[in-house]
Design a protein around this motif. Structure first.
Motif, short mmCIF file in Angstrom:
data_model
loop_
_atom_site.label_atom_id
_atom_site.label_comp_id
_atom_site.label_asym_id
_atom_site.label_seq_id
_atom_site.Cartn_x
_atom_site.Cartn_y
_atom_site.Cartn_z
N ALA A 109 -4.39 2.48 4.35
CA ALA A 109 -5.30 1.49 4.94
C ALA A 109 -5.63 2.28 6.41
CB ALA A 109 -5.13 0.35 4.47
N ALA A 110 -4.58 2.93 6.32
CA ALA A 110 -4.58 3.35 8.24
C ALA A 110 -3.84 4.26 7.95
CB ALA A 110 -4.26 2.31 9.02
N GLY A 111 -3.55 5.09 9.62
CA GLY A 111 -2.44 6.36 9.63
C GLY A 111 -1.34 5.71 9.65
N ALA A 112 -0.84 4.47 10.18
CA ALA A 112 0.39 3.76 9.89
C ALA A 112 0.99 3.56 8.63
CB ALA A 112 0.36 2.44 10.79
N HIS A 113 -0.16 2.48 8.02
CA HIS A 113 0.23 2.80 6.45
C HIS A 113 0.34 3.45 5.66
CE1 HIS A 113 -0.83 0.29 3.52
NE2 HIS A 113 -0.32 -0.72 3.49
N GLY A 114 -0.23 4.84 6.01
CA GLY A 114 -0.10 5.64 5.54
C GLY A 114 1.59 6.79 5.78
N GLU A 115 2.07 6.06 6.86
CA GLU A 115 3.21 6.46 7.55
C GLU A 115 4.02 5.77 6.81
OE1 GLU A 115 4.18 6.19 11.14
OE2 GLU A 115 2.53 6.75 12.20
N LEU A 116 3.76 4.77 6.09
CA LEU A 116 4.39 4.13 5.73
C LEU A 116 4.63 4.31 4.05
CD1 LEU A 116 6.31 1.14 5.67
CD2 LEU A 116 4.57 0.24 4.63
N CYS A 117 3.86 4.92 3.63
CA CYS A 117 3.98 5.56 1.90
C CYS A 117 4.53 5.98 1.79
CB CYS A 117 2.23 5.73 2.20
SG CYS A 117 2.14 6.65 0.50
N GLY A 118 4.92 7.60 3.54
CA GLY A 118 5.00 8.35 3.06
C GLY A 118 6.90 8.01 3.35
N VAL A 119 7.11 7.75 4.07
CA VAL A 119 8.69 7.53 4.15
C VAL A 119 9.20 6.28 2.94
CG1 VAL A 119 10.44 5.93 5.69
CG2 VAL A 119 8.50 7.42 6.78
N MET A 120 8.70 5.51 2.08
CA MET A 120 9.06 4.79 0.83
C MET A 120 8.63 5.83 0.07
SD MET A 120 6.71 1.21 1.83
CE MET A 120 7.29 0.54 0.17
N ALA A 121 7.47 7.51 -0.22
CA ALA A 121 8.26 7.99 -0.68
C ALA A 121 9.71 9.13 -0.72
CB ALA A 121 6.69 9.11 -1.27
N ILE A 122 9.90 8.69 0.30
CA ILE A 122 11.21 10.31 1.18
C ILE A 122 12.66 9.13 0.72
CG2 ILE A 122 12.35 10.94 2.75
CD1 ILE A 122 9.79 11.23 4.48
N ARG A 123 12.27 8.19 0.74
CA ARG A 123 13.40 7.05 0.76
C ARG A 123 13.42 6.71 -0.60
NH1 ARG A 123 12.45 0.99 2.64
NH2 ARG A 123 11.09 0.70 0.92
N ALA A 124 12.30 6.51 -1.28
CA ALA A 124 12.18 6.02 -3.05
C ALA A 124 12.89 7.76 -4.05
CB ALA A 124 11.26 6.38 -3.64
N ALA A 125 12.94 8.43 -3.22
CA ALA A 125 13.44 10.54 -3.82
C ALA A 125 14.38 10.69 -3.43
CB ALA A 125 12.58 11.27 -2.73
N HIS A 126 15.02 9.71 -1.94
CA HIS A 126 16.78 10.08 -2.05
C HIS A 126 16.95 9.15 -2.95
CE1 HIS A 126 16.63 12.75 1.19
NE2 HIS A 126 15.71 11.83 2.12
N GLU A 127 16.58 8.28 -2.94
CA GLU A 127 17.28 7.43 -4.33
C GLU A 127 17.25 7.45 -5.00
OE1 GLU A 127 14.94 3.03 -3.87
OE2 GLU A 127 16.01 2.27 -1.67
N ALA A 128 16.34 8.37 -6.51
CA ALA A 128 16.19 9.08 -6.90
C ALA A 128 17.71 10.37 -7.33
CB ALA A 128 15.20 9.30 -7.68
N LYS A 129 18.20 10.49 -6.17
CA LYS A 129 19.11 11.28 -6.41
C LYS A 129 20.54 10.80 -5.73
CE LYS A 129 16.90 14.02 -2.78
NZ LYS A 129 16.84 15.14 -2.68
N GLY A 130 20.22 9.38 -5.98
CA GLY A 130 21.41 8.45 -6.12
C GLY A 130 22.35 8.90 -4.38
N GLU A 131 21.12 8.74 -3.33
CA GLU A 131 21.72 9.06 -2.25
C GLU A 131 21.10 8.12 -1.43
OE1 GLU A 131 20.59 13.07 -0.70
OE2 GLU A 131 21.82 14.39 -2.10
N ALA A 132 22.03 7.31 -0.14
CA ALA A 132 21.90 6.34 0.93
C ALA A 132 21.79 6.97 2.33
CB ALA A 132 22.40 5.20 0.25
N ARG A 133 20.48 7.46 2.14
CA ARG A 133 20.68 8.46 4.15
C ARG A 133 20.13 6.82 4.87
NH1 ARG A 133 19.96 14.04 4.10
NH2 ARG A 133 20.88 15.41 1.74
N LYS A 134 20.45 7.17 6.17
CA LYS A 134 20.34 6.28 7.13
C LYS A 134 19.30 7.18 8.79
CE LYS A 134 24.63 4.14 6.13
NZ LYS A 134 25.94 4.62 5.03
N ARG A 135 19.26 7.99 8.83
CA ARG A 135 19.05 8.05 9.84
C ARG A 135 17.42 8.73 9.56
NH1 ARG A 135 22.08 11.59 13.50
NH2 ARG A 135 23.38 12.34 11.69
N ILE A 136 16.60 8.77 10.64
CA ILE A 136 14.76 9.13 10.14
C ILE A 136 15.05 10.00 12.35
CG2 ILE A 136 12.46 9.59 10.66
CD1 ILE A 136 12.38 8.55 7.87
#
Ligand SMILES: *Cc1c(COP(=O)(O)O)cnc(C)c1O
Length: 527
Positions: free
Chosen positions: A161-188
């Motif tokens: 619903a906004a740019g900041a909300h889109g950022e949240l969406c994008g970073v949640m997708a990134i987090r989900a992709a890492h988790e799917a590979k079994g990776e817990a990455r820590k830094r952005i």
């Protein structure tokens, strides 16, 4: 007479006070000074004449109110005048030039508004059965197609619903992709010049945010970046063109470096206006990018909303997109609303319903009325206008970075040194000249920053007048008129506001004055 909150509430009848700038009423010509709506209320005054309702027995039990709610009693013309007057106090893109950098305050073509109000679109309800909203789903799908084509990306999540909300969406997708590979990455990693929403988003998703310094030329420092990169980095959030109004020339190299360590490239797409039809973020190696429909594709914004921030996604992230999304089913368009089947990798839902439909309609109307060639022209004119301002002022205001800019011109406050005038003072004086000030003190990498984004929709005459006004003010500052600036704005109804006080100690509730004849009214439930 001032009330206990410092506002004039009564006609000024004191004779001593009749200097040239004071009027009996407190009004300044057609700029009216009227009491707050609560102060205007008179007990028993009514806007309607209704017959006394028949005696009914309340079925509310003990939830029934025991006291009046404290709304003011007013006549219809009082209410109408009050709100019309308030609406006229809004400064908006419809009333004047609004050069707020990074916000892309462009003209909203009226065709968008006309289309958004068509009954078949304006009267839709998000809970209607899918079979009755095929046209609306097709519209969302069409817009998605345009967004994917413009950015060269294979997928798009429409609901943020906004740019900041889109950022949240994008970073949640990134987090989900890492988790799917079994990776817990820590830094952005986030460049110093980033919009505050970038580090905020990364932190909200549980990442440690590391800031990457900028080079002399205003782009991200690649050496520092490569030192910070590592196998525990989940991604980078880079704005391109960046918030200094500059294109990150090394963006493809950055994307390769990010991918090399298995991280994802989030691009803040708020500045897409500058590269529409010229550069496709998909060709630059971007994995996720939000598009502020309310910036790049017109649609009214400011004053807190509404916004719309669809996120385009690369192949690598597409499967993790949030629900719901539109698909082509056997019987026309369908909505995928649950995390199962083809959405089984989705990170879930981030918003009720399907996105900001009203904004979708406006954005698509904007795109289709411009056509592909028109969209490209937008970017070219936006960049031309920004450079027109840059060149029109650069003998009087210092640009921290050399060369041509993209869609916004950035200056620092070094030219004001020794004048006693600050960036804030200059902005206040611009209000007197009838301009909404530029973005100030952002990006943080530039001292006393002034970020001016004219957008493509301003005429050369508007730009010339703006440049003229800025030059006039800058000359005034050089002529030692610091006091004039310290007291600006001189013509705004409330003059210079105590912004720190307003932020630290906001008074959000009106209370009747002690000596007010109406002070015995019960207002405890007024808010
Ligand atoms: C506007 C903007 C945002 C945030 O977008 P909203 O729609 O206001 O949430 C993020 N980054 C940049 C560079 C922006 O200009």
């Amino acid at each position: 007479m001032l009330n206990n909150q410092g506002r004039p509430t009564r006609p000024n009848t004191s004779e001593q006070d009749n200097s040239a700038t004071n009027t009996f009423t407190g009004n300044k010509a057609l700029e009216l000074e009227t009491p707050l709506i609560f102060e205007q209320g008179v007990p028993g005054r009514l806007g309607v004449d209704m017959t006394e309702p028949k005696k009914v027995s309340s079925r509310l039990g003990n939830t029934a109110r025991s006291k009046p709610i404290g709304l003011p009693d007013l006549s219809e013309p009082q209410v109408l005048r009050h709100f019309v007057r308030l609406s006229r106090q809004n400064y908006s893109i419809d009333s004047g030039f609004y050069p707020l950098g990074s916000c892309t305050m462009k003209h909203n073509p009226r065709i968008n508004e006309k289309v958004a109000r068509l009954a078949g679109l304006g009267d839709l309800h998000p809970m209607q059965p899918v079979s009755t909203v095929q046209g609306a789903l097709e519209l969302i799908d069409d817009l998605a197609h345009w967004l994917k084509t413009i950015t060269g990306m294979p997928a798009v999540a429409m609901s943020p619903a906004a740019g900041a909300h889109g950022e949240l969406c994008g970073v949640m997708a990134i987090r989900a992709a890492h988790e799917a590979k079994g990776e817990a990455r820590k830094r952005i990693l986030v460049p110093e010049s980033a919009h505050g929403t970038n580090p905020a988003t990364a932190a909200l998703c549980g990442y440690k945010v590391e800031s990457v310094p900028a080079r002399e030329d205003g782009r991200m420092d690649l050496e520092a970046f490569s030192e910070k990169l590592g196998p525990d980095v989940a991604g980078v959030m880079l704005t391109n063109p960046n918030t200094c109004g500059l294109f990150e020339n090394d963006v493809k190299k950055i994307a390769d470096m990010v991918h090399e360590v298995g991280a994802y490239f989030y691009c803040d797409g708020a500045n897409l206006n500058a590269i529409l039809g010229r550069v496709r973020p998909g060709d630059l190696g971007v994995d996720a990018m939000h598009i502020n429909l309310h910036k790049t594709f017109s649609t009214p914004h400011g004053g807190g909303g509404p916004g719309s921030g669809p996120v385009v996604l690369s192949e690598a992230l597409a499967a993790f997109a949030p629900i719901p999304f539109v698909t082509h089913g056997e019987n026309g368009f369908d909505l995928v609303e649950h995390v199962e089947g083809e959405a089984s990798n989705s990170f879930g839902r981030m918003k009720a319903y399907h996105g900001q439909m009203g904004m979708f309609i406006r954005a698509l109307a904007y795109m289709q009325s411009h056509g592909a060639d028109g969209l490209r022209q937008i970017a070219e004119d936006a960049v031309l206008n920004a450079n027109y301002i840059r060149v029109g002022l650069n003998d009087m205001l210092h640009s921290p970075f050399d060369g041509i800019c993209m869609h916004e011109a950035l200056f620092d406050d070094s030219s004001l040194k020794d004048t006693g005038v600050t960036t804030l003072d200059l902005a206040k004086a611009m209000i007197d000249e009838g301009y909404h000030p530029m973005t100030m003190y952002f990006p943080l990498v530039v001292h006393g920053a002034m970020l001016i984004e004219p957008t493509e929709s301003e005429s050369r005459e508007t730009l010339d007048q703006f440049i003229g006004a800025m030059r006039y003010l800058l000359n005034k500052a050089r002529d030692g008129e610091a006091t004039y600036f310290a007291q600006a704005p001189h013509f705004a109804p409330r003059r210079r506001l105590d912004e720190t006080g307003a932020a630290r100690n906001p008074i959000l509730r009106w209370t009747p004055e002690e000596d007010d004849p109406q002070s015995d009214r019960t207002l405890s439930a007024a808010s």
